[in-house]
Design a protein around this motif. Structure first.
Motif, short mmCIF file in Angstrom:
data_model
loop_
_atom_site.label_atom_id
_atom_site.label_comp_id
_atom_site.label_asym_id
_atom_site.label_seq_id
_atom_site.Cartn_x
_atom_site.Cartn_y
_atom_site.Cartn_z
N ARG A 46 1.39 -1.28 -0.33
CA ARG A 46 0.01 0.57 0.40
C ARG A 46 0.58 0.93 0.06
N TYR A 49 2.37 2.34 -3.40
CA TYR A 49 1.04 2.97 -4.39
C TYR A 49 0.16 4.02 -4.17
N ALA A 50 0.94 4.77 -2.77
CA ALA A 50 0.93 6.00 -1.91
C ALA A 50 -0.80 5.63 -1.74
N ASP A 51 -1.66 4.05 -0.92
CA ASP A 51 -2.23 4.51 -0.44
C ASP A 51 -2.09 4.87 0.84
N LEU A 53 0.74 6.63 3.29
CA LEU A 53 2.49 7.68 3.10
C LEU A 53 3.22 6.97 4.13
N ARG A 71 -3.35 15.06 -5.32
CA ARG A 71 -4.89 14.03 -5.21
C ARG A 71 -4.57 12.89 -6.85
N ILE A 74 -1.15 11.13 -7.55
CA ILE A 74 -1.70 10.33 -6.33
C ILE A 74 -2.48 9.03 -7.86
#
Ligand SMILES: Nc1ncnc2c1ncn2[C@@H]1O[C@H](COP(=O)(O)OP(=O)(O)OP(=O)(O)O)[C@@H](O)[C@H]1O
Ligand SMILES: [Mg+2]
Lengths: 224, 305
Positions: A46, A49-51, A53, A71, A74
Protein backbone atom coordinates in the motif's frame (compact mmCIF):
# COMPACT_ATOMS: atom_id res chain seq x y z
CA UNK A 1 11.16 2.85 -10.21
CA UNK A 2 10.50 2.75 -6.52
CA UNK A 3 13.15 3.94 -4.14
CA UNK A 4 12.93 3.75 -0.38
CA UNK A 5 15.46 5.14 2.03
CA UNK A 6 15.21 4.48 5.74
CA UNK A 7 11.49 4.31 5.33
CA UNK A 8 9.31 3.78 8.34
CA UNK A 9 5.59 3.44 8.80
CA UNK A 10 3.18 2.90 11.67
CA UNK A 11 -0.62 2.91 11.78
CA UNK A 12 -0.54 4.47 15.23
CA UNK A 13 1.94 7.21 15.90
CA UNK A 14 4.36 5.84 18.48
CA UNK A 15 4.88 2.21 17.48
CA UNK A 16 6.09 1.74 13.89
CA UNK A 17 5.09 -1.44 12.07
CA UNK A 18 7.87 -1.11 9.51
CA UNK A 19 11.15 0.65 10.20
CA UNK A 20 14.38 1.60 8.48
CA UNK A 21 13.58 0.01 5.15
CA UNK A 22 15.75 0.70 2.15
CA UNK A 23 15.05 -0.76 -1.26
CA UNK A 24 15.30 0.05 -4.92
CA UNK A 25 13.02 -1.67 -7.40
CA UNK A 26 14.68 -1.78 -10.80
CA UNK A 27 12.76 -2.02 -14.07
CA UNK A 28 12.39 -5.62 -15.18
CA UNK A 29 13.17 -7.07 -11.75
CA UNK A 30 11.24 -9.87 -10.10
CA UNK A 31 10.77 -9.86 -6.32
CA UNK A 32 8.97 -11.92 -3.78
CA UNK A 33 7.99 -10.42 -0.46
CA UNK A 34 7.50 -12.83 2.41
CA UNK A 35 6.99 -12.68 6.10
CA UNK A 36 4.62 -14.05 8.69
CA UNK A 37 1.01 -13.04 8.64
CA UNK A 38 0.64 -9.58 10.10
CA UNK A 39 4.26 -8.70 9.38
CA UNK A 40 3.20 -5.88 7.10
CA UNK A 41 3.35 -7.19 3.53
CA UNK A 42 0.07 -5.64 2.50
CA UNK A 43 1.07 -2.48 4.30
CA UNK A 44 4.32 -2.39 2.34
CA UNK A 45 2.48 -2.71 -0.96
CA UNK A 46 0.00 0.00 0.00
CA UNK A 47 2.97 2.28 0.60
CA UNK A 48 4.13 1.50 -2.94
CA UNK A 49 0.92 2.76 -4.55
CA UNK A 50 0.53 5.68 -2.15
CA UNK A 51 -2.52 4.28 -0.42
CA UNK A 52 -0.52 4.94 2.74
CA UNK A 53 2.14 7.58 3.19
CA UNK A 54 5.40 6.85 5.02
CA UNK A 55 5.80 8.24 8.52
CA UNK A 56 9.54 8.64 8.17
CA UNK A 57 12.33 8.35 5.68
CA UNK A 58 12.14 8.98 1.97
CA UNK A 59 10.26 7.29 -0.79
CA UNK A 60 10.18 8.15 -4.44
CA UNK A 61 8.04 6.56 -7.13
CA UNK A 62 9.11 7.13 -10.73
CA UNK A 63 11.43 9.84 -9.50
CA UNK A 64 8.81 11.75 -7.53
CA UNK A 65 8.60 12.06 -3.78
CA UNK A 66 5.30 10.41 -2.85
CA UNK A 67 4.70 12.86 -0.04
CA UNK A 68 4.72 15.71 -2.51
CA UNK A 69 2.13 14.12 -4.78
CA UNK A 70 -1.22 15.82 -5.27
CA UNK A 71 -4.36 13.70 -5.41
CA UNK A 72 -4.16 13.73 -9.19
CA UNK A 73 -0.51 12.82 -8.89
CA UNK A 74 -1.48 9.79 -6.84
CA UNK A 75 -4.03 8.81 -9.50
CA UNK A 76 -1.28 9.14 -12.09
CA UNK A 77 1.04 6.92 -10.05
CA UNK A 78 -1.68 4.27 -9.77
CA UNK A 79 -2.05 4.20 -13.54
CA UNK A 80 1.62 3.25 -13.82
CA UNK A 81 1.46 0.57 -11.15
CA UNK A 82 -0.79 -2.41 -11.68
CA UNK A 83 -2.04 -3.87 -8.41
CA UNK A 84 -3.67 -7.20 -7.68
CA UNK A 85 -5.17 -6.56 -4.27
CA UNK A 86 -5.39 -9.16 -1.57
CA UNK A 87 -9.14 -8.58 -1.26
CA UNK A 88 -9.93 -8.11 -4.91
CA UNK A 89 -12.65 -5.51 -5.39
CA UNK A 90 -14.71 -5.03 -8.50
CA UNK A 91 -17.67 -2.90 -9.41
CA UNK A 92 -20.38 -5.49 -9.00
CA UNK A 93 -22.84 -3.76 -11.29
CA UNK A 94 -20.58 -3.98 -14.35
CA UNK A 95 -19.71 -7.17 -16.23
CA UNK A 96 -16.24 -8.67 -15.93
CA UNK A 97 -15.00 -7.35 -19.27
CA UNK A 98 -15.94 -3.79 -18.33
CA UNK A 99 -14.34 -4.18 -14.91
CA UNK A 100 -11.14 -5.23 -16.57
CA UNK A 101 -11.31 -2.25 -18.93
CA UNK A 102 -12.19 0.14 -16.09
CA UNK A 103 -8.71 1.69 -15.70
CA UNK A 104 -8.87 2.70 -19.37
CA UNK A 105 -12.37 4.08 -18.96
CA UNK A 106 -11.57 6.26 -15.95
CA UNK A 107 -8.41 7.60 -17.53
CA UNK A 108 -10.36 8.56 -20.64
CA UNK A 109 -8.53 6.19 -22.95
CA UNK A 110 -10.05 4.29 -25.81
CA UNK A 111 -10.81 0.65 -25.15
CA UNK A 112 -9.23 -1.48 -27.86
CA UNK A 113 -11.78 -4.29 -28.14
CA UNK A 114 -9.55 -6.87 -29.88
CA UNK A 115 -6.82 -6.23 -27.31
CA UNK A 116 -9.36 -6.64 -24.52
CA UNK A 117 -10.44 -9.94 -26.08
CA UNK A 118 -6.84 -11.12 -26.20
CA UNK A 119 -6.31 -10.14 -22.59
CA UNK A 120 -9.43 -12.08 -21.56
CA UNK A 121 -8.18 -15.10 -23.48
CA UNK A 122 -4.76 -14.75 -21.85
CA UNK A 123 -6.28 -15.03 -18.37
CA UNK A 124 -8.71 -17.68 -19.69
CA UNK A 125 -11.81 -15.67 -18.95
CA UNK A 126 -13.18 -15.35 -22.49
CA UNK A 127 -16.22 -17.33 -21.48
CA UNK A 128 -16.90 -15.04 -18.54
CA UNK A 129 -16.65 -11.66 -20.26
CA UNK A 130 -20.29 -10.88 -19.69
CA UNK A 131 -20.57 -12.47 -16.25
CA UNK A 132 -20.99 -10.27 -13.20
CA UNK A 133 -18.10 -10.27 -10.71
CA UNK A 134 -20.07 -11.94 -7.89
CA UNK A 135 -20.56 -14.92 -10.18
CA UNK A 136 -16.81 -15.60 -10.45
CA UNK A 137 -14.91 -18.22 -8.50
CA UNK A 138 -11.94 -17.25 -6.35
CA UNK A 139 -9.43 -18.19 -9.01
CA UNK A 140 -11.39 -16.40 -11.72
CA UNK A 141 -11.50 -13.28 -9.58
CA UNK A 142 -7.73 -13.39 -9.13
CA UNK A 143 -7.18 -13.72 -12.87
CA UNK A 144 -9.67 -10.95 -13.60
CA UNK A 145 -7.82 -8.79 -11.10
CA UNK A 146 -4.54 -9.55 -12.84
CA UNK A 147 -6.04 -8.64 -16.20
CA UNK A 148 -7.30 -5.33 -14.78
CA UNK A 149 -3.89 -4.68 -13.25
CA UNK A 150 -2.07 -5.02 -16.55
CA UNK A 151 -4.50 -3.40 -18.97
CA UNK A 152 -2.78 -0.01 -18.71
CA UNK A 153 0.58 -1.68 -19.51
CA UNK A 154 2.08 -0.59 -16.21
CA UNK A 155 5.83 -0.73 -15.66
CA UNK A 156 5.40 -2.32 -12.26
CA UNK A 157 2.99 -5.01 -11.11
CA UNK A 158 2.30 -5.57 -7.43
CA UNK A 159 0.42 -8.72 -6.46
CA UNK A 160 -0.74 -9.31 -2.90
CA UNK A 161 -1.20 -13.04 -2.20
CA UNK A 162 -2.42 -13.63 -5.75
CA UNK A 163 -2.59 -17.35 -5.14
CA UNK A 164 -4.05 -17.03 -1.66
CA UNK A 165 -7.11 -19.19 -2.20
CA UNK A 166 -6.13 -21.12 -5.31
CA UNK A 167 -5.19 -24.76 -5.72
CA UNK A 168 -1.71 -25.66 -6.90
CA UNK A 169 -2.54 -25.92 -10.60
CA UNK A 170 -4.29 -22.61 -10.66
CA UNK A 171 -1.47 -21.04 -8.65
CA UNK A 172 1.02 -22.25 -11.22
CA UNK A 173 -1.07 -20.87 -14.04
CA UNK A 174 -1.23 -17.47 -12.42
CA UNK A 175 2.48 -17.51 -11.67
CA UNK A 176 3.04 -18.31 -15.31
CA UNK A 177 1.13 -15.19 -16.30
CA UNK A 178 3.23 -13.06 -13.96
CA UNK A 179 6.45 -14.57 -15.27
CA UNK A 180 5.32 -13.84 -18.84
CA UNK A 181 4.76 -10.25 -17.88
CA UNK A 182 8.23 -10.10 -16.37
CA UNK A 183 9.71 -11.54 -19.53
CA UNK A 184 8.06 -8.74 -21.46
CA UNK A 185 10.06 -6.28 -19.37
CA UNK A 186 7.78 -5.41 -16.47
CA UNK A 187 8.92 -5.34 -12.90
CA UNK A 188 6.95 -7.72 -10.67
CA UNK A 189 6.64 -7.87 -6.91
CA UNK A 190 4.60 -10.67 -5.34
CA UNK A 191 3.73 -10.77 -1.67
CA UNK A 192 3.22 -14.35 -0.57
CA UNK A 193 3.97 -16.77 2.20
CA UNK A 194 3.81 -19.74 -0.15
CA UNK A 195 7.39 -21.02 -0.30
CA UNK A 196 6.55 -23.61 -2.93
CA UNK A 197 5.43 -20.84 -5.23
CA UNK A 198 8.74 -19.06 -4.72
CA UNK A 199 10.69 -22.24 -5.45
CA UNK A 200 8.71 -22.88 -8.59
CA UNK A 201 9.32 -19.34 -9.81
CA UNK A 202 13.02 -19.47 -9.09
CA UNK A 203 13.41 -22.20 -11.66
CA UNK A 204 12.23 -19.86 -14.37
CA UNK A 205 13.21 -16.31 -13.40
CA UNK A 206 15.88 -14.56 -11.48
CA UNK A 207 13.76 -13.79 -8.46
CA UNK A 208 14.98 -12.02 -5.37
CA UNK A 209 13.25 -12.74 -2.11
CA UNK A 210 12.61 -9.98 0.40
CA UNK A 211 11.54 -10.79 3.89
CA UNK A 212 9.90 -8.64 6.52
CA UNK A 213 11.24 -9.70 9.88
CA UNK A 214 11.38 -7.69 13.04
CA UNK A 215 9.91 -4.64 11.29
CA UNK A 216 12.79 -4.60 8.82
CA UNK A 217 13.19 -5.60 5.25
CA UNK A 218 15.84 -8.22 4.62
CA UNK A 219 17.14 -9.86 1.51
CA UNK A 220 16.63 -13.57 2.07
CA UNK A 221 19.51 -15.80 1.05
CA UNK A 222 19.69 -18.95 -0.98
CA UNK A 223 18.12 -20.93 1.83
CA UNK A 224 14.96 -21.56 -0.17
CA UNK B 1 -7.74 18.78 -4.47
CA UNK B 2 -9.10 22.27 -5.24
CA UNK B 3 -7.43 22.24 -8.59
CA UNK B 4 -8.57 18.79 -9.58
CA UNK B 5 -12.17 19.75 -9.00
CA UNK B 6 -12.12 23.21 -10.45
CA UNK B 7 -15.42 24.39 -11.79
CA UNK B 8 -14.35 24.82 -15.39
CA UNK B 9 -13.21 21.21 -15.64
CA UNK B 10 -16.38 20.01 -13.99
CA UNK B 11 -18.45 22.09 -16.38
CA UNK B 12 -16.63 20.62 -19.38
CA UNK B 13 -17.23 17.15 -17.98
CA UNK B 14 -20.90 17.95 -17.56
CA UNK B 15 -21.55 19.42 -20.95
CA UNK B 16 -19.55 16.93 -22.95
CA UNK B 17 -21.59 13.97 -24.04
CA UNK B 18 -20.57 10.74 -22.42
CA UNK B 19 -19.94 8.33 -25.29
CA UNK B 20 -17.56 6.16 -23.28
CA UNK B 21 -20.24 5.74 -20.64
CA UNK B 22 -18.07 6.98 -17.79
CA UNK B 23 -21.24 7.65 -15.78
CA UNK B 24 -21.90 3.96 -15.57
CA UNK B 25 -19.05 3.54 -13.12
CA UNK B 26 -21.61 4.64 -10.54
CA UNK B 27 -24.35 2.04 -10.12
CA UNK B 28 -27.90 3.16 -10.83
CA UNK B 29 -29.73 4.40 -7.75
CA UNK B 30 -33.36 3.95 -8.72
CA UNK B 31 -35.27 5.10 -5.66
CA UNK B 32 -33.01 8.01 -4.70
CA UNK B 33 -33.15 9.13 -8.30
CA UNK B 34 -36.94 9.14 -8.37
CA UNK B 35 -37.12 10.97 -5.05
CA UNK B 36 -34.72 13.61 -6.30
CA UNK B 37 -36.69 14.14 -9.49
CA UNK B 38 -39.96 14.32 -7.56
CA UNK B 39 -38.64 16.77 -4.94
CA UNK B 40 -37.13 18.98 -7.61
CA UNK B 41 -40.47 18.98 -9.44
CA UNK B 42 -42.39 19.86 -6.27
CA UNK B 43 -39.98 22.65 -5.38
CA UNK B 44 -40.17 24.07 -8.89
CA UNK B 45 -43.97 23.98 -8.73
CA UNK B 46 -43.89 26.03 -5.53
CA UNK B 47 -41.27 28.32 -6.97
CA UNK B 48 -43.50 29.22 -9.92
CA UNK B 49 -46.26 30.36 -7.57
CA UNK B 50 -43.88 32.29 -5.37
CA UNK B 51 -42.53 33.95 -8.49
CA UNK B 52 -46.03 34.74 -9.78
CA UNK B 53 -46.93 36.19 -6.39
CA UNK B 54 -43.84 38.34 -6.27
CA UNK B 55 -44.38 39.64 -9.79
CA UNK B 56 -48.11 40.27 -9.36
CA UNK B 57 -47.76 42.07 -6.05
CA UNK B 58 -44.90 44.06 -7.51
CA UNK B 59 -47.12 45.20 -10.38
CA UNK B 60 -49.92 46.01 -7.98
CA UNK B 61 -47.77 48.03 -5.64
CA UNK B 62 -46.40 49.95 -8.58
CA UNK B 63 -49.80 50.72 -10.06
CA UNK B 64 -51.34 51.75 -6.80
CA UNK B 65 -48.51 53.94 -5.76
CA UNK B 66 -48.38 55.66 -9.14
CA UNK B 67 -52.13 56.34 -8.90
CA UNK B 68 -51.53 57.60 -5.42
CA UNK B 69 -48.97 60.01 -6.63
CA UNK B 70 -51.30 61.42 -9.24
CA UNK B 71 -54.54 62.91 -8.07
CA UNK B 72 -56.71 63.78 -5.17
CA UNK B 73 -60.25 65.08 -5.64
CA UNK B 74 -62.29 67.62 -3.75
CA UNK B 75 -66.01 66.95 -3.83
CA UNK B 76 -68.49 69.76 -3.14
CA UNK B 77 -72.07 68.80 -2.32
CA UNK B 78 -73.50 72.13 -1.22
CA UNK B 79 -77.10 73.23 -1.72
CA UNK B 80 -77.66 74.74 -5.20
CA UNK B 81 -77.65 78.35 -4.00
CA UNK B 82 -74.27 77.97 -2.31
CA UNK B 83 -72.48 75.64 -4.65
CA UNK B 84 -70.94 78.22 -6.99
CA UNK B 85 -69.65 80.32 -4.14
CA UNK B 86 -68.17 77.35 -2.27
CA UNK B 87 -66.55 76.04 -5.48
CA UNK B 88 -64.87 79.40 -6.03
CA UNK B 89 -63.69 79.47 -2.41
CA UNK B 90 -62.22 76.00 -2.68
CA UNK B 91 -60.43 76.79 -5.94
CA UNK B 92 -58.98 79.93 -4.36
CA UNK B 93 -57.88 78.00 -1.30
CA UNK B 94 -56.22 75.33 -3.43
CA UNK B 95 -54.31 77.96 -5.39
CA UNK B 96 -52.67 79.23 -2.25
CA UNK B 97 -51.89 75.81 -0.79
CA UNK B 98 -48.24 74.93 -1.16
CA UNK B 99 -47.48 71.56 -2.81
CA UNK B 100 -50.34 71.63 -5.27
CA UNK B 101 -49.40 71.77 -8.93
CA UNK B 102 -52.85 72.19 -10.41
CA UNK B 103 -56.50 72.35 -9.44
CA UNK B 104 -59.04 71.82 -12.16
CA UNK B 105 -62.81 71.94 -11.93
CA UNK B 106 -64.19 69.03 -13.92
CA UNK B 107 -66.61 70.29 -16.60
CA UNK B 108 -70.11 68.81 -16.64
CA UNK B 109 -69.49 66.45 -19.55
CA UNK B 110 -66.60 64.81 -17.73
CA UNK B 111 -68.72 64.39 -14.63
CA UNK B 112 -71.40 62.91 -16.85
CA UNK B 113 -68.82 60.50 -18.21
CA UNK B 114 -67.93 59.45 -14.68
CA UNK B 115 -71.57 58.87 -13.80
CA UNK B 116 -72.45 57.04 -16.98
CA UNK B 117 -71.64 53.56 -15.69
CA UNK B 118 -74.19 54.05 -12.93
CA UNK B 119 -76.97 56.06 -14.56
CA UNK B 120 -76.70 55.34 -18.28
CA UNK B 121 -75.65 57.67 -21.11
CA UNK B 122 -78.43 60.26 -20.94
CA UNK B 123 -78.11 61.63 -17.44
CA UNK B 124 -79.66 65.05 -17.09
CA UNK B 125 -76.81 66.31 -14.96
CA UNK B 126 -78.51 69.66 -14.53
CA UNK B 127 -81.52 68.02 -12.94
CA UNK B 128 -79.58 66.02 -10.43
CA UNK B 129 -77.87 67.25 -7.32
CA UNK B 130 -74.54 66.23 -8.82
CA UNK B 131 -71.54 67.25 -6.78
CA UNK B 132 -68.81 69.43 -8.22
CA UNK B 133 -65.50 67.68 -8.59
CA UNK B 134 -62.14 69.39 -8.47
CA UNK B 135 -59.16 67.35 -9.59
CA UNK B 136 -56.08 68.26 -7.62
CA UNK B 137 -52.67 67.31 -8.99
CA UNK B 138 -50.01 67.31 -6.34
CA UNK B 139 -46.58 68.75 -6.94
CA UNK B 140 -43.54 66.60 -6.45
CA UNK B 141 -43.08 67.62 -2.83
CA UNK B 142 -46.71 66.81 -1.92
CA UNK B 143 -48.97 68.78 0.39
CA UNK B 144 -50.25 68.52 3.93
CA UNK B 145 -53.62 66.84 3.43
CA UNK B 146 -54.68 67.26 7.08
CA UNK B 147 -54.03 71.04 7.05
CA UNK B 148 -55.94 71.40 3.81
CA UNK B 149 -58.86 69.45 5.20
CA UNK B 150 -59.07 71.72 8.24
CA UNK B 151 -58.87 74.82 6.10
CA UNK B 152 -61.65 73.63 3.77
CA UNK B 153 -63.84 72.80 6.75
CA UNK B 154 -63.61 76.43 7.80
CA UNK B 155 -64.03 78.07 4.40
CA UNK B 156 -66.28 75.69 2.48
CA UNK B 157 -68.08 73.36 4.92
CA UNK B 158 -69.61 71.21 2.16
CA UNK B 159 -66.32 70.40 0.46
CA UNK B 160 -64.81 66.99 1.11
CA UNK B 161 -61.19 66.27 0.40
CA UNK B 162 -61.22 62.78 -1.07
CA UNK B 163 -57.74 61.62 -0.34
CA UNK B 164 -57.06 58.14 -1.74
CA UNK B 165 -53.90 58.02 0.28
CA UNK B 166 -55.79 57.03 3.39
CA UNK B 167 -57.00 53.70 2.08
CA UNK B 168 -54.45 53.08 -0.62
CA UNK B 169 -51.33 53.55 1.42
CA UNK B 170 -51.90 50.42 3.54
CA UNK B 171 -52.71 48.48 0.37
CA UNK B 172 -49.48 49.57 -1.22
CA UNK B 173 -47.48 48.54 1.81
CA UNK B 174 -49.35 45.23 1.98
CA UNK B 175 -48.55 44.59 -1.66
CA UNK B 176 -44.93 45.46 -1.06
CA UNK B 177 -44.78 43.19 1.95
CA UNK B 178 -46.34 40.36 -0.07
CA UNK B 179 -43.72 40.86 -2.75
CA UNK B 180 -40.95 40.60 -0.17
CA UNK B 181 -42.58 37.45 1.19
CA UNK B 182 -42.76 35.99 -2.32
CA UNK B 183 -39.10 36.70 -2.94
CA UNK B 184 -38.19 35.33 0.46
CA UNK B 185 -40.16 32.17 -0.32
CA UNK B 186 -38.16 31.80 -3.51
CA UNK B 187 -34.96 32.00 -1.48
CA UNK B 188 -36.29 29.44 0.99
CA UNK B 189 -37.30 27.11 -1.84
CA UNK B 190 -33.83 27.42 -3.35
CA UNK B 191 -32.20 26.72 0.01
CA UNK B 192 -34.48 23.75 0.71
CA UNK B 193 -33.76 22.36 -2.76
CA UNK B 194 -30.05 22.69 -2.07
CA UNK B 195 -30.44 20.88 1.25
CA UNK B 196 -32.52 18.14 -0.30
CA UNK B 197 -30.12 17.54 -3.18
CA UNK B 198 -27.19 17.58 -0.77
CA UNK B 199 -28.90 14.90 1.28
CA UNK B 200 -29.67 12.78 -1.77
CA UNK B 201 -26.14 13.20 -3.13
CA UNK B 202 -24.65 12.37 0.26
CA UNK B 203 -26.77 9.26 0.48
CA UNK B 204 -25.71 8.21 -3.00
CA UNK B 205 -22.05 8.92 -2.24
CA UNK B 206 -22.18 7.05 1.05
CA UNK B 207 -23.93 4.08 -0.55
CA UNK B 208 -21.18 4.02 -3.16
CA UNK B 209 -18.21 4.35 -0.82
CA UNK B 210 -16.83 1.02 -2.00
CA UNK B 211 -17.23 2.00 -5.65
CA UNK B 212 -15.39 5.26 -5.03
CA UNK B 213 -12.62 3.43 -3.22
CA UNK B 214 -12.19 0.95 -6.10
CA UNK B 215 -12.17 3.77 -8.63
CA UNK B 216 -9.50 5.65 -6.71
CA UNK B 217 -7.40 2.50 -6.43
CA UNK B 218 -7.35 1.93 -10.16
CA UNK B 219 -6.24 5.49 -10.77
CA UNK B 220 -9.43 7.53 -11.25
CA UNK B 221 -8.97 11.23 -10.64
CA UNK B 222 -11.33 13.07 -8.29
CA UNK B 223 -12.80 15.02 -11.18
CA UNK B 224 -13.81 11.83 -12.98
CA UNK B 225 -15.57 10.41 -9.95
CA UNK B 226 -17.20 13.70 -8.97
CA UNK B 227 -18.41 14.33 -12.51
CA UNK B 228 -20.23 11.01 -12.59
CA UNK B 229 -22.23 12.03 -9.51
CA UNK B 230 -22.59 15.72 -10.30
CA UNK B 231 -23.79 14.99 -13.82
CA UNK B 232 -26.40 12.65 -12.50
CA UNK B 233 -27.83 14.95 -9.85
CA UNK B 234 -27.65 18.07 -11.97
CA UNK B 235 -29.60 16.30 -14.67
CA UNK B 236 -32.19 14.97 -12.24
CA UNK B 237 -32.68 18.36 -10.60
CA UNK B 238 -33.06 20.05 -13.97
CA UNK B 239 -35.43 17.42 -15.31
CA UNK B 240 -37.62 17.39 -12.23
CA UNK B 241 -37.69 21.17 -12.07
CA UNK B 242 -38.57 21.42 -15.75
CA UNK B 243 -41.56 19.15 -15.22
CA UNK B 244 -42.72 21.00 -12.10
CA UNK B 245 -42.28 24.35 -13.78
CA UNK B 246 -44.24 23.29 -16.84
CA UNK B 247 -47.14 22.03 -14.71
CA UNK B 248 -47.23 25.10 -12.48
CA UNK B 249 -46.95 27.50 -15.41
CA UNK B 250 -49.84 25.73 -17.10
CA UNK B 251 -51.82 26.04 -13.88
CA UNK B 252 -51.11 29.77 -13.65
CA UNK B 253 -52.00 30.18 -17.30
CA UNK B 254 -55.32 28.42 -16.72
CA UNK B 255 -56.31 30.85 -13.95
CA UNK B 256 -59.38 32.97 -14.87
CA UNK B 257 -58.78 35.99 -17.06
CA UNK B 258 -57.83 39.01 -15.00
CA UNK B 259 -60.16 41.49 -16.74
CA UNK B 260 -63.17 39.48 -15.69
CA UNK B 261 -62.93 40.52 -12.10
CA UNK B 262 -59.83 42.67 -11.92
CA UNK B 263 -59.21 41.70 -8.35
CA UNK B 264 -56.02 40.70 -6.65
CA UNK B 265 -56.63 36.97 -6.98
CA UNK B 266 -57.09 36.97 -10.72
CA UNK B 267 -54.11 39.25 -11.14
CA UNK B 268 -51.87 36.42 -9.97
CA UNK B 269 -50.06 35.51 -13.14
CA UNK B 270 -47.39 36.50 -15.59
CA UNK B 271 -47.64 39.24 -18.17
CA UNK B 272 -45.92 39.55 -21.53
CA UNK B 273 -42.24 38.78 -21.24
CA UNK B 274 -42.92 37.79 -17.63
CA UNK B 275 -43.89 34.35 -18.96
CA UNK B 276 -40.18 33.79 -19.58
CA UNK B 277 -39.30 34.12 -15.89
CA UNK B 278 -40.29 30.52 -15.01
CA UNK B 279 -37.75 29.30 -17.56
CA UNK B 280 -35.09 30.35 -15.09
CA UNK B 281 -36.33 27.86 -12.49
CA UNK B 282 -34.96 24.66 -14.12
CA UNK B 283 -31.71 26.51 -14.77
CA UNK B 284 -31.53 27.54 -11.13
CA UNK B 285 -32.37 23.97 -10.07
CA UNK B 286 -29.56 22.63 -12.24
CA UNK B 287 -27.17 25.16 -10.73
CA UNK B 288 -28.26 24.21 -7.23
CA UNK B 289 -27.86 20.50 -8.04
CA UNK B 290 -24.43 21.17 -9.47
CA UNK B 291 -23.16 23.18 -6.50
CA UNK B 292 -24.71 20.94 -3.83
CA UNK B 293 -23.49 17.68 -5.34
CA UNK B 294 -20.06 19.09 -6.02
CA UNK B 295 -19.71 20.18 -2.40
CA UNK B 296 -20.89 16.78 -1.16
CA UNK B 297 -18.55 14.93 -3.52
CA UNK B 298 -15.60 17.11 -2.52
CA UNK B 299 -16.19 16.39 1.12
CA UNK B 300 -16.63 12.66 0.56
CA UNK B 301 -13.58 12.27 -1.67
CA UNK B 302 -11.38 13.95 0.91
CA UNK B 303 -11.91 10.87 3.10
CA UNK B 304 -10.70 8.45 0.41
CA UNK B 305 -7.03 8.41 -0.54
N1 LIG C 1 -5.87 0.00 8.68
C1 LIG C 1 -5.17 -0.50 9.70
N2 LIG C 1 -5.17 0.13 10.89
C2 LIG C 1 -4.47 -0.35 11.93
N3 LIG C 1 -3.75 -1.44 11.87
C3 LIG C 1 -3.68 -2.13 10.72
C4 LIG C 1 -4.41 -1.67 9.58
N4 LIG C 1 -4.17 -2.53 8.57
C5 LIG C 1 -3.35 -3.47 9.05
N5 LIG C 1 -3.05 -3.23 10.34
C6 LIG C 1 -2.17 -4.04 11.18
O1 LIG C 1 -0.87 -3.97 10.64
C7 LIG C 1 -0.25 -5.24 10.70
C8 LIG C 1 0.22 -5.65 9.34
O2 LIG C 1 -0.88 -5.85 8.51
P1 LIG C 1 -0.71 -6.33 7.00
O3 LIG C 1 -2.05 -6.47 6.41
O4 LIG C 1 0.25 -5.44 6.32
O5 LIG C 1 -0.06 -7.76 7.20
P2 LIG C 1 0.31 -8.84 6.13
O6 LIG C 1 1.77 -9.09 6.23
O7 LIG C 1 -0.22 -8.45 4.80
O8 LIG C 1 -0.50 -10.10 6.68
P3 LIG C 1 -1.19 -11.29 5.84
O9 LIG C 1 -0.10 -12.20 5.41
O10 LIG C 1 -2.09 -11.91 6.85
O11 LIG C 1 -1.92 -10.67 4.71
C9 LIG C 1 -1.27 -6.20 11.30
O12 LIG C 1 -0.95 -6.38 12.65
C10 LIG C 1 -2.58 -5.49 11.14
O13 LIG C 1 -3.41 -5.79 12.22
MG1 LIG D 1 -1.66 -9.10 3.55
Amino acid sequence: MIEMQNLSFGYSGNDPLLADMSLTLQPGSFHFLTGPSGAGKTTFLRLCYADLLPSGGRMAAFGQDVRGLSRDGIAGLRRRVGVVHQDTQFLDHLPVAENIALPLLVSGEQVDMPALGELLAWVQLSGHARAMPPELSGGERQRAALARAVIMSPDLILADEPTGNLDWDMSMRLLQLLIELNHSGKAVLIATHDLNLIRAAKQQVQARVLRIAGKRLQLAGADL
Amino acid sequence: MKKSLDLAALWRGLTRPDPAGTDRVVPPTGFTAQLTVFSAAAMAFLAVFALALALATGRMAERWSSELAQTVTVRITAPPEQIDQQTATVLAALKTTPGIAQARLLPDDEVEGLLEPWFGPDVPVEALPVPRLIEVTRAAEGFDAEALRLRLEGEAPDAVLDDHTRWRQPLVSAANRLRVLGLFSLLLIAAASGAMITLAAKAALAANGQVIRVLRLIGARDITIATAFVRRFTRRAAMGAAGGTALATAAVWALPEMDQAGSFLTGLGFQGWGWLWPLLIPVAAAAIGFVATRAAALKMLREVR
